[in-house]
Design a protein around this motif. Structure first.
Motif, PDB file in Angstrom:
ATOM      1  N   LEU A 242       0.817  -1.071  -0.005  1.00  0.00           N
ATOM      2  CA  LEU A 242      -0.039   0.164  -0.054  1.00  0.00           C
ATOM      3  C   LEU A 242       0.701   1.369   0.039  1.00  0.00           C
ATOM      4  CD1 LEU A 242      -3.148  -0.535   2.512  1.00  0.00           C
ATOM      5  CD2 LEU A 242      -3.077  -0.613  -0.169  1.00  0.00           C
ATOM      6  N   PRO A 243       1.932   1.606   1.019  1.00  0.00           N
ATOM      7  CA  PRO A 243       2.435   2.544   0.816  1.00  0.00           C
ATOM      8  C   PRO A 243       3.402   3.032  -0.381  1.00  0.00           C
ATOM      9  CG  PRO A 243       3.132   1.248   2.708  1.00  0.00           C
ATOM     10  CD  PRO A 243       2.399   0.654   1.854  1.00  0.00           C
ATOM     11  N   LEU A 244       3.310   2.106  -1.582  1.00  0.00           N
ATOM     12  CA  LEU A 244       4.124   2.579  -2.782  1.00  0.00           C
ATOM     13  C   LEU A 244       2.994   3.194  -3.535  1.00  0.00           C
ATOM     14  CD1 LEU A 244       6.176  -0.632  -3.681  1.00  0.00           C
ATOM     15  CD2 LEU A 244       6.898   1.319  -2.704  1.00  0.00           C
ATOM     16  N   TYR A 245       1.692   3.353  -3.196  1.00  0.00           N
ATOM     17  CA  TYR A 245       0.712   3.641  -4.159  1.00  0.00           C
ATOM     18  C   TYR A 245       0.458   5.375  -3.645  1.00  0.00           C
ATOM     19  CZ  TYR A 245      -1.311  -0.563  -5.955  1.00  0.00           C
ATOM     20  OH  TYR A 245      -1.571  -1.745  -6.635  1.00  0.00           O
ATOM     21  N   ASP A 246       0.093   5.990  -4.530  1.00  0.00           N
ATOM     22  CA  ASP A 246       0.098   7.478  -4.505  1.00  0.00           C
ATOM     23  C   ASP A 246      -1.479   7.256  -3.784  1.00  0.00           C
ATOM     24  OD1 ASP A 246       0.017  10.366  -5.140  1.00  0.00           O
ATOM     25  OD2 ASP A 246      -2.131   9.883  -5.852  1.00  0.00           O
ATOM     26  N   LEU A 247      -1.509   8.038  -2.431  1.00  0.00           N
ATOM     27  CA  LEU A 247      -2.855   7.734  -1.508  1.00  0.00           C
ATOM     28  C   LEU A 247      -3.946   8.330  -2.336  1.00  0.00           C
ATOM     29  CD1 LEU A 247      -3.638   7.026   1.129  1.00  0.00           C
ATOM     30  CD2 LEU A 247      -3.301   9.441   2.091  1.00  0.00           C
ATOM     31  N   GLU A 248      -3.971   9.561  -2.837  1.00  0.00           N
ATOM     32  CA  GLU A 248      -5.110   9.948  -3.704  1.00  0.00           C
ATOM     33  C   GLU A 248      -5.425   9.143  -4.904  1.00  0.00           C
ATOM     34  OE1 GLU A 248      -6.846  13.944  -6.464  1.00  0.00           O
ATOM     35  OE2 GLU A 248      -4.743  14.020  -5.139  1.00  0.00           O
ATOM     36  N   SER A 249      -4.670   8.605  -5.529  1.00  0.00           N
ATOM     37  CA  SER A 249      -4.914   7.678  -6.725  1.00  0.00           C
ATOM     38  C   SER A 249      -5.399   6.323  -6.029  1.00  0.00           C
ATOM     39  CB  SER A 249      -3.748   7.305  -7.543  1.00  0.00           C
ATOM     40  OG  SER A 249      -3.882   6.436  -8.671  1.00  0.00           O
ATOM     41  N   LEU A 250      -4.960   5.740  -4.912  1.00  0.00           N
ATOM     42  CA  LEU A 250      -5.520   4.827  -4.448  1.00  0.00           C
ATOM     43  C   LEU A 250      -6.797   4.952  -4.053  1.00  0.00           C
ATOM     44  CD1 LEU A 250      -4.951   1.624  -3.283  1.00  0.00           C
ATOM     45  CD2 LEU A 250      -4.289   2.960  -1.050  1.00  0.00           C
TER      46      LEU A 250
END
Length: 587
Positions: free
Chosen positions: A408-416
């Motif tokens: 999860l931390p590798l994802y851009d938060l807004e995009s996720l």
């Protein structure tokens, strides 16, 4: 700034001033005007002295007229410049707090939910509204007006000594009493204002909670008890204000008495000197009362303005405490996907809200793309927590959560979060139209898309019947709508964003059977297209899930399809299913 802190905090003051950096030109203009206004205001009594000494005694009417016109001109110029000074300082203060409100709100929206779990909404509201408004006074009534008053005092004293050093010394004999009264007043008012700020925060927090929970108050006939608590808080708030008023009521008459004593000494000694022709002119004797007023007025106001400045700094420190709160979700991921396959993996996940009491314990499971997993368990078993950590509302302490094989931390938060939608049991609707609540003012979502999603869910008929249809104005928290209607709107809200992962957190537990049948049909249609996680109270709604996760005190006790779990005669799922079946039969 704590209550026992007496020293002026220059580092905090510097930080507040730095807020005005985008408006440095207006700030500089106000400073220049402060320098200009001081000699301008002192020039008027100087001209009056000249009028008496050089023109009235010599019957010089043309000269008298010329001086009068000079005084009128100076008065007009001073009035215009003072208007610009007052407006520019007020405009500066309002501009600073406008930017600060946006900064604080933006910061609040980026904080972990843990911050809001332990911070009362009324307290956060006080920080964002009352305290920020108080910072305005640092610019509109604080630093600039203090500088202007200090410059005015220096200029007035210089002119007074130049006019008559004897009269000036006579006038200043009362100054030690004035300084002592000012110091006592400043300290007392500062403490009382700090108490007022604390009581405002306390009252805001109390009112916010009681108004939000008014239904509970009335259901349990707690109005009288809550009224008594409010009266206590209200009395303490009123007392804090009255203490501040008392200090003002004592201080200003004391200053007036000291000023009157100074004026009396000046007239008594000055009149004798004029009679003896000892060097004090009649013009100086006429001008000196004006000088005295110009000297005592800013000295009297300085204590109040310094307290205003101190209170602005107290409020600023509270606001900066919010801004400096280091509880933001780390958003350093750069992975952005327009579409997720939807594979979800929990790998030996441990999580606790307070870093001590584990809510999720060594949890592992996998949901393949397009599959539906249901989660069941008793209250407090960690069902909703799973959805919270999947959306990174909270950070896990151990283990790993992966989507499509990526942590999860590798994802851009807004995009996720754009690819995950949640329908909660407790639906929150904002004040505004139905369509605004569905799109959350996202301009990329058209009205046609909203209507199509509403038809898919089965919400379109009831929305069309509302006055104004999709433009019907929803009251705060959707108070004018039934629970089932609010749930349907929340379903449309989730679906209109076309998520790749859908989470239903007991989304049908509070609706009537007729509405549930509509929602259940929509659920069965929708989960075929996307990975879905369903938290359900009624087990009959999840029997078609690909897998069912049974939780007990944060641990996985069973995992598998409905039919397979039912075969385990000693299994927890079979036990829960039979208990619920018997309840339905009895009812």
């Amino acid at each position: 700034m704590s209550k026992d802190k007496k020293k002026f905090d220059f580092s905090l003051f510097g930080r507040v001033l730095s807020l005005a950096r985008p408006y440095r030109l207006v700030f500089a203009t106000a400073g220049i005007l402060a320098l200009v206004l001081a000699p301008l205001s002192v020039a008027r009594p100087k001209l009056i002295q000249k009028m008496v000494d050089d023109y009235i005694f010599f019957n010089d009417i043309p000269g008298l007229t010329r001086i009068a016109l000079w005084i009128l001109g100076l008065l007009l110029i001073e009035s215009v410049l003072r208007y610009v000074f007052i407006f520019s300082t007020s405009w500066l203060g309002q501009s600073v707090i406008r930017d600060l409100r946006v900064r604080v709100f933006t910061h609040l929206t980026s904080l972990r939910l843990k911050y809001f779990d332990r911070t009362a909404i009324g307290t956060a509201t006080t920080r964002t509204i009352n305290d920020i408004e108080t910072i305005n006074t640092v610019f509109s009534e604080g630093i600039m007006t203090i500088i202007a008053d200090l410059i005015s005092i220096v200029v007035v004293l210089a002119i007074m000594f130049d006019t008559s050093w004897k009269l000036t010394l006579i006038c200043l004999t009362t100054m030690p009493f004035l300084m002592l009264a000012t110091y006592i007043f400043k300290e007392k008012v500062k403490l009382s204002f700090q108490t007022v700020r604390t009581q405002i925060q306390r009252m805001n927090a109390f009112l916010q909670e009681r108004i939000s929970g008014m239904k509970v108050v009335q259901i349990f006939n707690a109005e009288r008890n809550e009224m008594e608590r409010f009266r206590t808080i209200n009395r303490e708030y009123t007392k804090a204000n009255l203490d501040a008023i008392l200090y003002y009521a004592v201080f200003f008459p004391v200053v007036d008495i000291i000023a009157a004593a100074s004026l009396g000494l000046m007239v008594w000694w000055g009149a004798q000197d004029v009679i003896r022709a000892g060097g004090v002119t009649l013009g100086a004797l006429v001008a000196f009362p004006i000088y005295l007023n110009m000297l005592f007025r800013p000295i009297r106001m300085l204590a109040d303005k310094f307290n205003t400045l101190q209170m602005g700094l107290v409020a600023a420190e509270r606001v900066f405490d919010v801004i400096d709160t280091d509880e933001q979700i780390e958003d350093q991921g750069e992975l952005k996907k327009d579409k997720l396959e939807g594979k979800v993996e929990f790998d030996q996940v441990w999580f606790a809200y307070n870093d001590e009491d584990w809510i999720i314990k060594d949890l592992s499971f996998t949901i393949e793309p397009g599959q539906t997993m249901a989660i069941i368990g008793s209250t407090g078993s960690g069902k909703t927590t799973i959805t919270n950590i999947l959306n990174r509302f909270y950070e896990i302490q151990k283990g790993a959560i992966r989507i499509d094989g990526e942590p999860l931390p590798l994802y851009d938060l807004e995009s996720l979060r754009q690819r995950i939608a949640i329908v909660l049991q407790d639906v929150f609707l904002f004040g505004g139209s139905v369509i605004e609540n569905i799109t959350l003012r996202n301009e990329n979502i058209s009205r046609e898309q909203v209507i199509a999603a509403a038809k898919m869910i089965g919400a379109h008929p009831f929305i069309e019947k509302l006055p104004g249809g999709y433009d019907y104005q929803v009251m705060e928290r959707g108070a004018t709508l039934a629970m089932g209607q609010r749930q349907l709107i929340s379903f449309v809200r989730a679906l209109v964003f076309n998520p790749d992962i859908l989470i239903l957190d007991e989304a049908t537990s509070s609706v009537d059977p007729e509405t549930e049948s509509v929602i259940q049909y929509a659920i069965e249609t929708l989960i075929k297209k996307r990975t879905s996680i369903i938290i359900a109270h009624r087990l009959s709604t999840i029997r078609h899930a690909d897998n069912i996760l049974v939780l007990e005190k944060g641990k996985k006790v069973e995992f598998g399809p409905h039919d397979e779990l039912l075969k385990n005669e000693e299994g927890r799922y079979r036990e829960l299913y039979q208990m619920q079946f018997l309840e339905e039969v009895k009812s």
